[in-house]
Design an enzyme around this catalytic site. Structure first.
Site, PDB file in Angstrom:
ATOM      1  N   HIS A 143       0.839  -1.211   0.000  1.00  0.00           N
ATOM      2  CA  HIS A 143       0.000   0.000   0.000  1.00  0.00           C
ATOM      3  C   HIS A 143       0.871   1.257   0.000  1.00  0.00           C
ATOM      4  O   HIS A 143       0.590   2.234  -0.692  1.00  0.00           O
ATOM      5  CB  HIS A 143      -0.891   0.036   1.249  1.00  0.00           C
ATOM      6  CG  HIS A 143      -1.886  -1.068   1.344  1.00  0.00           C
ATOM      7  ND1 HIS A 143      -1.834  -2.019   2.338  1.00  0.00           N
ATOM      8  CD2 HIS A 143      -2.956  -1.389   0.580  1.00  0.00           C
ATOM      9  CE1 HIS A 143      -2.846  -2.858   2.196  1.00  0.00           C
ATOM     10  NE2 HIS A 143      -3.537  -2.509   1.138  1.00  0.00           N
ATOM     11  N   SER A 202       0.898  -8.690   1.880  1.00  0.00           N
ATOM     12  CA  SER A 202      -0.555  -8.851   1.839  1.00  0.00           C
ATOM     13  C   SER A 202      -1.059  -8.700   3.266  1.00  0.00           C
ATOM     14  O   SER A 202      -0.406  -9.147   4.217  1.00  0.00           O
ATOM     15  CB  SER A 202      -0.887 -10.246   1.313  1.00  0.00           C
ATOM     16  OG  SER A 202      -2.219 -10.587   1.670  1.00  0.00           O
ATOM     17  N   ARG A 224      -3.365 -10.251   4.570  1.00  0.00           N
ATOM     18  CA  ARG A 224      -3.630 -11.591   5.092  1.00  0.00           C
ATOM     19  C   ARG A 224      -2.391 -12.266   5.685  1.00  0.00           C
ATOM     20  O   ARG A 224      -2.521 -13.209   6.457  1.00  0.00           O
ATOM     21  CB  ARG A 224      -4.213 -12.481   3.996  1.00  0.00           C
ATOM     22  CG  ARG A 224      -5.624 -12.111   3.605  1.00  0.00           C
ATOM     23  CD  ARG A 224      -6.081 -12.959   2.453  1.00  0.00           C
ATOM     24  NE  ARG A 224      -7.329 -12.483   1.896  1.00  0.00           N
ATOM     25  CZ  ARG A 224      -8.530 -12.786   2.368  1.00  0.00           C
ATOM     26  NH1 ARG A 224      -8.632 -13.588   3.399  1.00  0.00           N
ATOM     27  NH2 ARG A 224      -9.620 -12.295   1.818  1.00  0.00           N
TER      28      ARG A 224
END
Ligand code: PAF
Length: 270
Positions: free
Chosen positions: A32, A180, A182
């Site tokens: 990000h 990620s 996750r």
């Protein structure tokens, strides 16, 4: 500025023409951050949204277990000097009509479309809403979610939306695993298994570049399970432009994978 309602958001950005938009579900990581930094090379303002979109989860438990850490996210965004943060709730983002209908390209039926029913419809629904409210000049997306980025691009082109998709390269940990949100659900051991998977696939890609018949999904699945992978939703080869099976080793292609480490599902493309 942290904005929690669409009306305030629209008031705030009414006269701003050059918005670079990064949609996120929070749990911000270096992937990000690279999108945000890239957006800051463009003229204009950067807007980041954080919303864990229930409509794109095909499994209630997965939605509940999705890592969230708003406090940390806000610290990161403040440090990066992001101009606007939009934090809608469900009602705010879903209680208005959007002029553009969702366009789901047929590639939505492949890969994650098979194993996550309704997922891409949910993604396009929310992104279509964001585009309607924000009307950004650019939307920045990571190629780790290659299929998502492809389908958003197709929707934007089909509906003649005046936003350009900027695809950004996948950022990886030192051990090769793609950043990620996750990953936060992985144990140390699972993280090591994920690294083995990626190294294996990078190696396999080199072999496949020499000869396409070196791509042997059954064999690969067996090897990955031996590393400790719980389940593999798919492992497939596609030409990255035509999205057809490559017929010639000179074509530009990627290996696409979705796999589980216990209950955590990871995707990547190499
Ligand atoms: O990639 C994601 O985090 C999500 O799918 C997105 C684009 C923010 C839509 O909810």
């Amino acid at each position: 500025k942290i904005i929690k309602s669409k009306h305030k958001l629209q008031n705030e950005i009414l006269n701003i023409k050059n918005i670079s938009f990064i949609p996120t579900m929070g749990g911000l990581h270096k992937g990000h951050i690279s999108l945000i930094k890239k957006s800051q090379n463009f003229k204009g303002k950067t807007l980041v949204s954080i919303f864990v979109n229930p409509k794109q989860f095909n499994n209630k438990n997965d939605f509940l277990k999705y890592p969230r850490n708003l406090k940390k996210d806000l610290i990161i965004l403040r440090r990066l000097n992001v101009d606007y943060i939009y934090l809608p709730n469900f009602k705010d983002i879903y209680s208005f009509r959007v002029k553009n209908k969702i366009f789901l390209d047929k590639f939505s039926k492949k890969l994650c479309g098979k194993s996550r029913k309704g997922h891409f419809k949910g993604v396009l629904n929310i992104v279509n809403r964001f585009l309607h409210l924000i009307k950004p000049k650019y939307i920045l997306l990571g190629v780790k979610d290659f299929q998502q980025s492809y389908l958003i691009t197709k929707h934007i082109l089909k509906r003649k939306i005046n936003t350009k998709v900027i695809n950004c390269k996948t950022i990886r940990e030192k051990n090769g695993v793609a950043y990620s949100t996750r990953n936060k659900n992985l144990t140390n051991n699972q993280f090591k298994v994920a690294s083995k998977v990626i190294k294996y696939l990078k190696n396999n890609k080199k072999l496949v570049r020499k000869d396409l018949t070196n791509f042997k999904p059954t064999r690969i699945k067996k090897d990955l399970k031996n590393f400790g992978v719980t389940k593999i939703d798919y492992i497939e080869l596609y030409n990255s432009k035509s999205l057809k099976r490559p017929k010639n080793k000179k074509e530009i292609f990627r290996i696409f994978i979705a796999f589980y480490l216990n209950k955590t599902r990871l995707i990547d493309n190499i």
